[in-house]
Structure formats: C-alpha cells, structure tokens
Design a protein around this motif. Sequence first.
Motif, PDB file in Angstrom:
ATOM      1  N   VAL A  65      -7.813   9.855 -17.907  1.00 21.23           N
ATOM      2  CA  VAL A  65      -9.192   9.551 -18.344  1.00 21.23           C
ATOM      3  C   VAL A  65      -9.221   8.879 -19.715  1.00 21.23           C
ATOM      4  N   GLY A  66      -8.105   8.972 -20.429  1.00 16.36           N
ATOM      5  CA  GLY A  66      -8.057   8.316 -21.742  1.00 16.36           C
ATOM      6  C   GLY A  66      -7.961   9.292 -22.909  1.00 16.36           C
ATOM      7  N   LYS A  67      -7.395  10.453 -22.665  1.00 20.31           N
ATOM      8  CA  LYS A  67      -7.278  11.454 -23.727  1.00 20.31           C
ATOM      9  C   LYS A  67      -6.437  10.932 -24.886  1.00 20.31           C
ATOM     10  N   SER A  68      -5.276  10.392 -24.549  1.00 23.18           N
ATOM     11  CA  SER A  68      -4.367   9.970 -25.624  1.00 23.18           C
ATOM     12  C   SER A  68      -4.932   8.773 -26.377  1.00 23.18           C
ATOM     13  N   THR A  69      -5.537   7.852 -25.652  1.00 21.77           N
ATOM     14  CA  THR A  69      -6.144   6.687 -26.307  1.00 21.77           C
ATOM     15  C   THR A  69      -7.267   7.167 -27.227  1.00 21.77           C
ATOM     16  N   ALA A 100       4.140  11.842 -19.419  1.00 20.17           N
ATOM     17  CA  ALA A 100       2.820  11.728 -20.030  1.00 20.17           C
ATOM     18  C   ALA A 100       2.915  11.866 -21.550  1.00 20.17           C
ATOM     19  N   GLU A 153      -4.705  18.909 -27.424  1.00 15.40           N
ATOM     20  CA  GLU A 153      -4.936  18.070 -26.260  1.00 15.40           C
ATOM     21  C   GLU A 153      -4.227  18.678 -25.052  1.00 15.40           C
ATOM     22  N   VAL A 155      -3.684  18.435 -20.691  1.00 18.25           N
ATOM     23  CA  VAL A 155      -3.816  17.587 -19.514  1.00 18.25           C
ATOM     24  C   VAL A 155      -4.449  18.390 -18.389  1.00 18.25           C
ATOM     25  N   THR A 237     -17.911   6.383 -24.543  1.00 21.83           N
ATOM     26  CA  THR A 237     -16.925   5.686 -25.386  1.00 21.83           C
ATOM     27  C   THR A 237     -16.164   4.632 -24.592  1.00 21.83           C
TER      28      THR A 237
END
Length: 331
Positions: A65-69, A100, A153, A155, A237
């Motif tokens: 979903v874009g957690k790291s970004t 990941a 964070e 996953v 976002t």
Amino acid sequence: MTAAGRQPIDVPGLVQRAREGQARAVARLISLVEDASPVLREVAAALAPHTGRAQVIGLTGAPGVGKSTSMSALVSAYRAHEVRIGVLAVDPSSPFSGGALLGDRVRMQEHATDDGVFIRSMASRGHLGGLAWATPQALRVLDAAGCDVIFVETVGVGQAEVEIAALADTTVLLLAPGMGDGIQAAKAGVIEIADVFVVNKADRDGADQTVRDLRYMLSLGGPHSAAGAWRPEIVRTVAVRAEGVADVIAAIDKHCAWMAGNGELDRRRRARAAAEIEAIAVSAMREQFRDVHGSASLDKLAAEVAAGTTDPYAAADRLVGELADDRGPQV
Ligand SMILES: Nc1nc2c(ncn2[C@@H]2O[C@H](COP(=O)(O)OP(=O)(O)OP(=O)(O)O)[C@@H](O)[C@H]2O)c(=O)[nH]1
Ligand SMILES: [Mg+2]
C-alpha cells in the motif's frame, strides 16, 4: 570469540553512549533486549529513568500500500523540523528479515547517513516471547536514546499487527484504491484501533471510492462511534510525490493533542505497561512451574492423590502455596 572470552557488557556505558545518540550503542542495546540477554534486567533498569518522552506512532497496512514510501516521506518531513526519529520496521510474519525489509532499506537510503534518524528492522526469528515482547523493549531503547518520534511499521493487517500497532500512542492505517481486499482484511481488527486513516496512491482511480467505503464502514458502529471517542481522521496522500504528508502529520498531532487533553494518553500507556508486566510475570511463573515437574513435592502429592488421602484440587492448592512461599516476599 567464545562467550567465555567476551568482555563483560558495560550496560551503564552503553546506555550513556546511546543517550549521546551513538547509533552503535543503540543498535547493541536493541540486540541485547531482542536476544533476551542475561543483562536484560540491568538494561531495562538503566533505561527506565530516560523513557516516557517519545511519541510512538504505529504505521500499518496491507503489503504494497506504500508504507515504506510513506515512512520515508514522513521522516523527511519530521527531519525538516529537526525532530529526532526512530523507525522500527517489524515483520511479524517472516522468520528472517526478508525481501520486503531489504526493499525498505533501499527506500530509506536517503536517511541512512542522517544521524538524527535511527532505523532498525525486526523479524520474528522465533526468539523468546516473539515480537510482541521484544518490540516494547526496543521502543524503550529508542526513547531513551532521545528519539522524539518513533514509528513502528508493521506489514499486513492480521492479529500480530494489531498487537504491535497497539503499542503505539497513535495508529495510522494505510489503504490504497483498488485494494478492496485490504479493507475487508482490515475489518478483522485494525480498523477498530486505527486513529488516522491514510488513503495512499490518491493519484490512482478509485481513491474517492476508498474514502467513501471507509466512511461507510466507520459509520457502522464500533469503538469509534462510542460517546466521547476519537473520530478518526481520513487523509489522502500520494506518497511517491510526498503529497499530503503534512496532512498526515497534522492528523497525528491532532490525535495526540486530543489524547493528552483528556487523559487518554496516560490511559493507553498504563494499559500497555500493565500488559507488559503481566506478560513478564506470566512467563516467570511458567518457568517456575517447569521446575515443579518431577520435583519431590509433586511426587509426594501425587502419591497422596493416588492413595486417595488427598484430592487433586487440594494437592494443586498446596503446590501453588509452596511455590509462593519459595519465592518469598519478592512482590
Ligand atoms: N502510484 C503510486 N504508487 C505508489 C504510491 N506510494 C507508493 N507507491 C508504489 O507502491 C509500491 C509499494 O510501495 P511500498 O512503499 O514499498 O509499500 P509497502 O506498503 O511498504 O510494501 P510492503 O513493505 O511490501 O508491505 C512501490 O512501487 C511504490 O513506488 C503512490 O502514492 N502512488
Ligand atoms: Mg515496506
């Protein structure tokens, strides 16, 4: 080097260096708590007076979903204000830091040389007590090391993630358009504990629909609709362009101010501490009961029960009583 040849661990020195912001000392302390080192208790005691200051933010969501970004963009935004940041990337599903988290490292590269950012990946590894146990200890290390904001964070959207997200003061759940499955899975529990919802990839079709789905789900009841409860914020976002990141931080800060204003922050932190004490106490008791197996006391009681001179409930009560006496007045 063999364990016997190793220097004794200088815990006060390590804690001192961690407090000065030395990344190696921070890393070493996290390894010690993660591996349940014999000096764990000493580490916990040395850290305690320096903890309780950091704002802990949980960030969770389905894979991709874009957690790291988003994390990277959030870290940049906080760093622009010189806020010291810790990031614990926790993967409850994998026994090792896998692909990941390697990907995360690449995405977080721009922060790698910033000494105001401390990043650590943690995976299950099957170690004692698992991540639910190790994560709060690692949070304490980062807190004592002077991180103003710590992100955890995780996953996915399963039970383990709910437990880890529950360690945070504020929980942010990331969703993305076209990931209806994500919303369905999120229903399993994360929706109930999320304080801020972020619909990422708002550059894609369907972001409006995802926001509507979310509003609808929140309208169906649950803890968020209770009287006096926090009404979760929904923010859009585009993490790849850092769009909306300031809105996410504003929503987090609003939640934080709301909690601080009504005592919820203290309540959450106390509930967390209680769960932690309970977990440690229960595992200590389990250890003690392991010693009972095959012991003379148990043999004697077993003989009495077998002979019919005592019943098993009375015998169990006596055994528990003896254990309590053995421990002496420690509590
Ligand atoms: N179009 C678009 N793509 C995005 C956006 N944010 C992230 N992505 C892309 O989505 C993909 C996954 O992003 P990650 O940040 O790795 O997602 P993640 O949630 O950390 O993924 P896992 O760690 O595998 O669970 C990457 O290819 C990103 O470039 C966005 O706002 N818009
Ligand atoms: Mg990631």
